[in-house]
Design a protein around this motif. Structure first.
Motif, PDB file in Angstrom:
ATOM      1  N   UNK B 148      78.161  40.281 -16.572  1.00 38.82           N
ATOM      2  CA  UNK B 148      79.196  40.067 -17.600  1.00 38.82           C
ATOM      3  C   UNK B 148      78.588  39.569 -18.910  1.00 38.82           C
ATOM      4  N   UNK B 149      79.370  39.685 -19.950  1.00 42.62           N
ATOM      5  CA  UNK B 149      79.009  39.148 -21.264  1.00 42.62           C
ATOM      6  C   UNK B 149      77.778  39.802 -21.882  1.00 42.62           C
ATOM      7  N   UNK B 150      77.547  41.069 -21.554  1.00 49.62           N
ATOM      8  CA  UNK B 150      76.438  41.778 -22.167  1.00 49.62           C
ATOM      9  C   UNK B 150      76.652  41.928 -23.664  1.00 49.62           C
ATOM     10  N   UNK B 151      75.589  41.727 -24.417  1.00 50.51           N
ATOM     11  CA  UNK B 151      75.703  41.806 -25.877  1.00 50.51           C
ATOM     12  C   UNK B 151      75.102  43.087 -26.427  1.00 50.51           C
ATOM     13  N   UNK B 152      74.319  43.761 -25.614  1.00 48.27           N
ATOM     14  CA  UNK B 152      73.627  44.967 -26.066  1.00 48.27           C
ATOM     15  C   UNK B 152      73.802  46.070 -25.036  1.00 48.27           C
ATOM     16  N   UNK B 153      73.778  47.286 -25.519  1.00 49.94           N
ATOM     17  CA  UNK B 153      73.726  48.402 -24.572  1.00 49.94           C
ATOM     18  C   UNK B 153      72.311  48.449 -23.986  1.00 49.94           C
ATOM     19  N   UNK B 154      72.138  49.230 -22.934  1.00 53.39           N
ATOM     20  CA  UNK B 154      70.806  49.289 -22.328  1.00 53.39           C
ATOM     21  C   UNK B 154      69.791  49.864 -23.319  1.00 53.39           C
ATOM     22  N   UNK B 155      70.225  50.883 -24.067  1.00 58.29           N
ATOM     23  CA  UNK B 155      69.326  51.484 -25.054  1.00 58.29           C
ATOM     24  C   UNK B 155      68.949  50.492 -26.140  1.00 58.29           C
ATOM     25  N   UNK B 156      69.936  49.749 -26.620  1.00 57.43           N
ATOM     26  CA  UNK B 156      69.662  48.749 -27.660  1.00 57.43           C
ATOM     27  C   UNK B 156      68.746  47.660 -27.135  1.00 57.43           C
ATOM     28  N   UNK B 157      68.986  47.268 -25.914  1.00 56.15           N
ATOM     29  CA  UNK B 157      68.191  46.219 -25.271  1.00 56.15           C
ATOM     30  C   UNK B 157      66.721  46.644 -25.205  1.00 56.15           C
ATOM     31  N   UNK B 158      66.499  47.887 -24.751  1.00 53.79           N
ATOM     32  CA  UNK B 158      65.121  48.369 -24.637  1.00 53.79           C
ATOM     33  C   UNK B 158      64.494  48.592 -26.010  1.00 53.79           C
ATOM     34  N   UNK B 159      65.294  49.063 -26.943  1.00 58.58           N
ATOM     35  CA  UNK B 159      64.767  49.289 -28.296  1.00 58.58           C
ATOM     36  C   UNK B 159      64.265  47.979 -28.898  1.00 58.58           C
ATOM     37  N   UNK B 187      73.964  58.518 -20.544  1.00 57.60           N
ATOM     38  CA  UNK B 187      72.530  58.814 -20.740  1.00 57.60           C
ATOM     39  C   UNK B 187      72.208  59.290 -22.148  1.00 57.60           C
ATOM     40  N   UNK B 188      73.109  60.041 -22.755  1.00 58.96           N
ATOM     41  CA  UNK B 188      72.821  60.553 -24.101  1.00 58.96           C
ATOM     42  C   UNK B 188      72.776  59.415 -25.114  1.00 58.96           C
ATOM     43  N   UNK B 189      73.673  58.484 -24.944  1.00 58.02           N
ATOM     44  CA  UNK B 189      73.657  57.334 -25.858  1.00 58.02           C
ATOM     45  C   UNK B 189      72.357  56.542 -25.666  1.00 58.02           C
ATOM     46  N   UNK B 190      71.967  56.386 -24.405  1.00 60.31           N
ATOM     47  CA  UNK B 190      70.706  55.697 -24.114  1.00 60.31           C
ATOM     48  C   UNK B 190      69.560  56.374 -24.856  1.00 60.31           C
ATOM     49  N   UNK B 191      69.521  57.707 -24.748  1.00 61.91           N
ATOM     50  CA  UNK B 191      68.419  58.447 -25.383  1.00 61.91           C
ATOM     51  C   UNK B 191      68.504  58.373 -26.908  1.00 61.91           C
ATOM     52  N   UNK B 192      69.746  58.254 -27.404  1.00 63.73           N
ATOM     53  CA  UNK B 192      69.917  58.105 -28.856  1.00 63.73           C
ATOM     54  C   UNK B 192      69.335  56.778 -29.342  1.00 63.73           C
ATOM     55  N   UNK B 193      69.441  55.772 -28.481  1.00 61.62           N
ATOM     56  CA  UNK B 193      69.154  54.411 -28.951  1.00 61.62           C
ATOM     57  C   UNK B 193      67.703  53.973 -28.742  1.00 61.62           C
ATOM     58  N   UNK B 194      67.033  54.576 -27.790  1.00 65.90           N
ATOM     59  CA  UNK B 194      65.658  54.094 -27.539  1.00 65.90           C
ATOM     60  C   UNK B 194      64.674  54.764 -28.500  1.00 65.90           C
ATOM     61  N   UNK B 195      63.573  54.106 -28.794  1.00 67.86           N
ATOM     62  CA  UNK B 195      62.549  54.706 -29.665  1.00 67.86           C
ATOM     63  C   UNK B 195      61.716  55.719 -28.874  1.00 67.86           C
TER      64      UNK B 195
END
Lengths: 260, 272
Positions: B148-159, B187-195
């Motif tokens: 709970x209380x996640x502040x970032x998406x997984x992609x943002x977190x990894x970025x 998955x597409x959003x993840x791929x959009x967000x990671x470097x």
């Protein structure tokens, strides 16, 4: 798949030939080799056996099914697979079927108990009588001979009946697959013969199989397979059939073979 | 892509399938589980692959870099020693924790995607990097729950993790698929967000649906849907490497070869 083999134009599978040639341990090794031939198990360099399919898929005999079932989801060392198969009920059933077909005796093994002691005593008597014959009375040599003959007659019979020996003899002439080679020579020597030309790397696997006295369901006296053996990878992928085949009636006719 | 060579298509080396891996055509690189290797006593098969010039990449599962516990430097040092023993250009582990309060979960547990958790992860990653002789890549995990209380998406977190630590990414497309099925991530959003320029390589694996849950088992065939995620990734970037992970219920050599061929087909499609 195969052609008939003597005696009585019977088909002999690798596990049957293995039992005849080397006892339950060899039969278990032949089963493993047949499963490798058929791509149903794989063996790693360290000798770990894993089933390629689940639910004993591809087994062609109860013993193969037993081995595959034992590998369900669990890699096991070659040595353990062989040992467990050796003492299984399925191996007992194979033994009984070979007894029923008149190629194997119901029990065999090293002389035990009083029989062994009696033979020792008889040999000592023969030695003593030989000494008396040479030193005192040559006619005692007759007694020496009789005692020796008696001692020899008391020796334990081997695993095979006369028919069984014929089957093995033909199998030696007509080895046609890796599994049959293993059945005849054991994992180490069978592999060497089966893959002499493959040039593939060889995993080191332990394959302990001692001799066996069926009446005691344990390792005993007659098989002669090695305690550390190896099985090559490519030897296990070249052929799928493992029935020895030869055609003849009894003692001296020609023998051919086929497998695919 | 500086620092990360073109690896090609590979497979996870496991002791049970060592001969299979050696025989398979077109294995460009392999990955070994670092914790299963002993320095000074490399498996014969791994040594043989090294002799052939096949790159061997150590993959760790126990650094627990996302955990609040102190990083176990012995584990980091072992990973580094394995990397040196096999001449690896990089090592990897997961964005997860596996230990807490002295207990070992036995699973790769997802990290809460909060800024506090990210700070802890960044500190641990930097400590690990300082004690490793080669670059570190970190892998996204499959999760059956979201904290709970996640502040970032997984992609943002990894970025942000990449930005702050300069680590590489090991993207597991099967885990992306599993998360999409189980917790509804995209998955597409993840791929959009990671470097994507920091992509080291890609994992592909099979799984199985049990009721409402998709299990990333690594013991079943790779689903076409997972290959579709790989396809999506390859449409955006040419991955330096793609690796098939299989950890149990090993199928026939032919089936493994077919899975590798399917992966290679997806990769090659985008390479023209």
């Amino acid at each position: 798949m195969s052609t008939p083999s003597t005696p009585h134009q019977t088909m002999w599978t690798a596990e049957e030939i293995g039992f005849l040639a080397g006892g339950p341990g060899r039969a278990a090794e032949a089963v493993l080799a047949r499963l490798l031939d058929g791509g149903l198990v794989r063996v790693s360099r360290e000798g770990l056996v894993t089933a390629v399919h689940q639910n004993a898929y591809g087994a062609t005999s109860p013993l193969e099914a037993y081995v595959l079932a034992g590998l369900h989801g669990t890699p096991r060392p070659v040595q353990q697979v062989v040992q467990v198969a050796m003492t299984s009920h399925e191996m007992g059933a194979l033994h009984q079927s070979l007894v029923a077909r008149g190629v194997v005796r119901s029990s065999w093994g090293r002389p035990r108990g009083g029989k062994t002691a009696l033979r020792v005593v008889l040999f000592l008597v023969a030695f003593a009588s030989l000494f008396v014959a040479l030193a005192v009375e040559p006619l005692v040599l007759v007694l020496t001979g009789m005692v020796l003959v008696t001692a020899l007659l008391l020796r334990d019979k081997g695993r095979l009946t006369a028919n069984g020996k014929i089957v093995v003899r033909y199998a030696f002439r007509s080895t046609s697959s890796g599994a049959e080679a293993v059945a005849l020579f054991g994992l180490r020597r069978g592999k060497q013969r089966a893959v002499k030309s493959s040039g593939s790397s060889t995993p080191h696997v332990g394959s302990g199989c001692g001799s066996y006295d069926w009446s005691h369901h344990g390792c005993g006296g007659s098989s002669n397979c090695s305690s550390a053996s190896s099985c090559g990878s490519s030897s296990c992928s070249s052929s799928s059939s493992s029935s020895s085949s030869c055609s003849s009636s009894s003692s001296s006719s020609s023998c051919g073979s086929s497998s695919n | 892509m500086a620092g990360i060579e073109d690896l090609g298509v590979g497979i996870g080396w496991r002791p049970e399938i060592d001969l299979t891996v050696e025989r398979l055509p077109g294995v460009d690189f392999v990955e070994v589980v670092a914790e299963n290797l002993h320095i000074g006593h490399l498996p014969e098969s791994v040594a043989l692959l090294l002799e052939r010039g096949v790159p061997v990449l150590p993959h760790a599962v126990s650094l627990s870099l996302g955990g609040a516990d102190e990083v176990d430097l012995h584990r980091v040092e072992h990973l580094g020693a394995v990397a040196e023993a096999v001449g690896a250009p990089m090592v990897s582990d997961h964005v997860c924790f596996v230990r807490a309060g002295g207990l070992d979960s036995g699973h790769l547990m997802p990290v809460p995607r909060t800024r506090d958790a990210l700070d802890v992860l960044v500190a641990n990653v930097k400590l690990a990097q300082a004690n490793l002789p080669v670059p570190l890549a970190l892998e996204n995990v499959a999760a059956l729950l979201e904290w709970p209380d996640g502040e970032l998406s997984e992609g943002q977190f990894l970025a942000e993790l990449v930005e702050r630590t300069d680590c590489w990414l090991l993207v597991d497309v099967a885990n992306l698929y599993a998360n999409a099925r189980n917790i509804g991530t995209d998955p597409e959003r993840f791929l959009d967000e990671i470097p994507l320029e920091r992509l080291a390589y890609v994992h592909v694996a099979g799984g199985e649906q049990h009721g409402d849950i998709y299990h990333d088992t690594h013991a079943h065939a790779v689903l076409p849907e997972v290959l579709e995620v790989l396809d999506e990734l390859c449409s955006r970037v040419s991955p330096p490497g793609v690796l098939l992970e299989r950890d149990d219920n090993y199928p026939s050599d032919a089936e493994i070869e077919a899975e590798l061929a399917a992966i290679r087909a997806v990769v090659d499609k985008h390479r023209g």
